[in-house]
Write an enzyme that holds these catalytic residues in place. Structure first.
Site, mmCIF file in Angstrom:
data_model
loop_
_atom_site.group_PDB
_atom_site.id
_atom_site.type_symbol
_atom_site.label_atom_id
_atom_site.label_comp_id
_atom_site.label_asym_id
_atom_site.label_seq_id
_atom_site.Cartn_x
_atom_site.Cartn_y
_atom_site.Cartn_z
ATOM 1 N N HIS A 117 0.803 -1.227 0.000
ATOM 2 C CA HIS A 117 0.000 0.000 0.000
ATOM 3 C C HIS A 117 0.830 1.269 0.000
ATOM 4 O O HIS A 117 0.283 2.361 -0.169
ATOM 5 C CB HIS A 117 -0.940 -0.006 1.214
ATOM 6 C CG HIS A 117 -1.782 -1.240 1.280
ATOM 7 N ND1 HIS A 117 -1.513 -2.275 2.154
ATOM 8 C CD2 HIS A 117 -2.850 -1.639 0.550
ATOM 9 C CE1 HIS A 117 -2.399 -3.239 1.965
ATOM 10 N NE2 HIS A 117 -3.221 -2.881 1.000
ATOM 11 N N HIS A 140 -6.881 4.992 5.516
ATOM 12 C CA HIS A 140 -6.354 3.872 4.726
ATOM 13 C C HIS A 140 -4.849 4.061 4.540
ATOM 14 O O HIS A 140 -4.368 5.178 4.325
ATOM 15 C CB HIS A 140 -7.054 3.808 3.364
ATOM 16 C CG HIS A 140 -6.763 2.555 2.601
ATOM 17 N ND1 HIS A 140 -5.610 2.390 1.862
ATOM 18 C CD2 HIS A 140 -7.472 1.402 2.463
ATOM 19 C CE1 HIS A 140 -5.626 1.191 1.300
ATOM 20 N NE2 HIS A 140 -6.749 0.566 1.657
ATOM 21 N N GLU A 199 -2.843 3.447 2.164
ATOM 22 C CA GLU A 199 -2.417 4.046 0.897
ATOM 23 C C GLU A 199 -2.578 5.565 0.933
ATOM 24 O O GLU A 199 -1.710 6.306 0.452
ATOM 25 C CB GLU A 199 -3.221 3.453 -0.259
ATOM 26 C CG GLU A 199 -2.734 3.908 -1.617
ATOM 27 C CD GLU A 199 -3.565 3.361 -2.757
ATOM 28 O OE1 GLU A 199 -3.751 4.105 -3.736
ATOM 29 O OE2 GLU A 199 -4.031 2.201 -2.662
ATOM 30 N N SER A 258 -10.000 -4.729 3.350
ATOM 31 C CA SER A 258 -9.606 -4.632 1.950
ATOM 32 C C SER A 258 -10.570 -3.688 1.234
ATOM 33 O O SER A 258 -11.723 -4.031 0.991
ATOM 34 C CB SER A 258 -9.631 -6.012 1.285
ATOM 35 O OG SER A 258 -9.565 -5.894 -0.123
ATOM 36 N N SER A 259 -10.091 -2.499 0.901
ATOM 37 C CA SER A 259 -10.951 -1.494 0.281
ATOM 38 C C SER A 259 -11.576 -1.998 -1.008
ATOM 39 O O SER A 259 -12.781 -1.856 -1.233
ATOM 40 C CB SER A 259 -10.149 -0.218 0.002
ATOM 41 O OG SER A 259 -10.939 0.737 -0.666
ATOM 42 N N ASN A 260 -10.766 -2.630 -1.875
ATOM 43 C CA ASN A 260 -11.314 -3.051 -3.166
ATOM 44 C C ASN A 260 -12.345 -4.166 -2.999
ATOM 45 O O ASN A 260 -13.297 -4.249 -3.772
ATOM 46 C CB ASN A 260 -10.193 -3.440 -4.138
ATOM 47 C CG ASN A 260 -9.604 -4.789 -3.874
ATOM 48 O OD1 ASN A 260 -10.071 -5.814 -4.372
ATOM 49 N ND2 ASN A 260 -8.551 -4.836 -3.050
#
Length: 329
Positions: free
Chosen positions: A85, A135, A137, A233-235
């Site tokens: 990330h 997050h 990232e 997990s964002s996605n």
């Protein structure tokens, strides 16, 4: 009775999405930890989760990886791997101060966003970073130019943004967002900032876009869509949202097959199945087996793209692997 006859009697089917599962950046990050363990021996320290998936983290822990939150938890002089990330520049400095052997497993597509942030900051732009607060990232990208970057966490956040010069502002984004929601956010921003510039190329990664696209294809035909992935997990979380927005009558996120509630399948005839970009295929196969035991034996794979992209291992790791191979003769 044959399988085909059983399927025709039950009328139950699975629409299996493809692409699904591992993307090139996740594959590279996991391989980085595995190769580092082989080369340097256990333990290998990993700052944060290498990717956001419980099964992957547990598997690597069993092989000798130790996951920590910050560099301060890593013994001086040890090896530390930075997650897929990405990290802020200060994290590299902290590693140097502790004489750590740092290996950067940041996904190259995340690194691209970091480079964009640095370039626009150097040109004194205000940067609107679309992403989710907290997050990893977002934290890493923001750290590249904190004085220039403002976070925009969804369309509703767009109205509170203020900039120094409305003629010198650009938007960037976290790579794992909902494509549709991101474009909605951009549209809201452009109503207030007509001169808002876009990134040179899409920041949302190809894998995120592809996985959302195929879910949109299958969702209208599905009574329920099951997404295999972890809650951080964002996605993966976005895939459930995309499925529901696209017409699925139900959507659920699970790490493992045993988490599936049979009540979700009551009266269902078509189940959609996909997995987030940090999910190994074996977990999907376990869900397929679980569904087959409940009469969903007809599996149709729906393909909307073929992914062939691969990323090479981090340079610092490749260098040491090459040196070790030469020493062995």
């Amino acid at each position: 009775m044959t399988e085909a006859e059983a399927t025709s009697r039950t009328g139950k089917r699975v629409l299996l999405a493809r692409p699904r599962g591992y993307c090139a950046g996740v594959d590279r990050a996991v391989q980085t930890v595995e190769e580092a363990l082989k080369l340097y021996g256990a333990p290998i320290y990993v700052r944060k989760q290498i990717v956001h998936n419980k099964h992957v983290v547990r598997t690597l822990e069993a092989q000798g990886a130790i996951f920590v939150e910050e560099n301060e938890e890593v013994p001086e002089g040890a090896t530390v791997i930075f997650s897929a990330h990405g990290v802020a520049p200060e994290v590299y400095e902290q590693a140097k101060e502790r004489s750590l052997r740092a290996i950067d497993a940041t996904c190259p597509l995340v690194t691209k966003v970091h480079h964009e942030a640095k370039r626009f900051a150097a040109e004194d732009y205000d940067i609107l970073l679309i992403g989710h607060e907290g997050h990893e990232e977002v934290i890493g990208t923001s750290g590249e130019a904190p004085e220039h970057i403002q976070l925009v966490d969804g369309p509703e956040d767009a109205d509170r943004i203020t900039v120094r010069d409305p003629n010198k502002v650009v938007w960037l984004s976290q790579t794992t967002l909902s494509v549709d929601e991101t474009m909605e956010t951009v549209a809201r921003l452009k109503k207030r900032l007509p001169m808002l510039q876009s990134p040179p190329s899409d920041d949302i990664c190809y894998a995120t876009s592809n996985r959302q696209h195929v879910v949109k294809e299958i969702a209208p035909d599905c009574d329920v869509v099951i997404v295999v992935g972890s809650r951080n997990s964002s996605n993966s979380v976005r895939l459930v949202e995309v499925a529901l927005d696209a017409g699925a009558r139900g959507g659920h996120l699970v790490d493992f097959a045993h988490e599936i509630d049979d009540a979700w399948l009551t009266d269902a005839r078509t189940v959609g199945l996909t997995s987030g970009a940090s999910v190994p295929e074996e977990l999907v196969q376990e869900v397929l087996a679980h569904l087959a035991e409940r009469g969903f034996t007809d599996v149709e794979e729906v393909v909307t793209a073929n992914e062939r992209l691969t990323f090479s291992l981090p340079q610092e790791l490749k260098r040491d692997m090459k040196a070790a191979a030469a020493a062995r003769g």
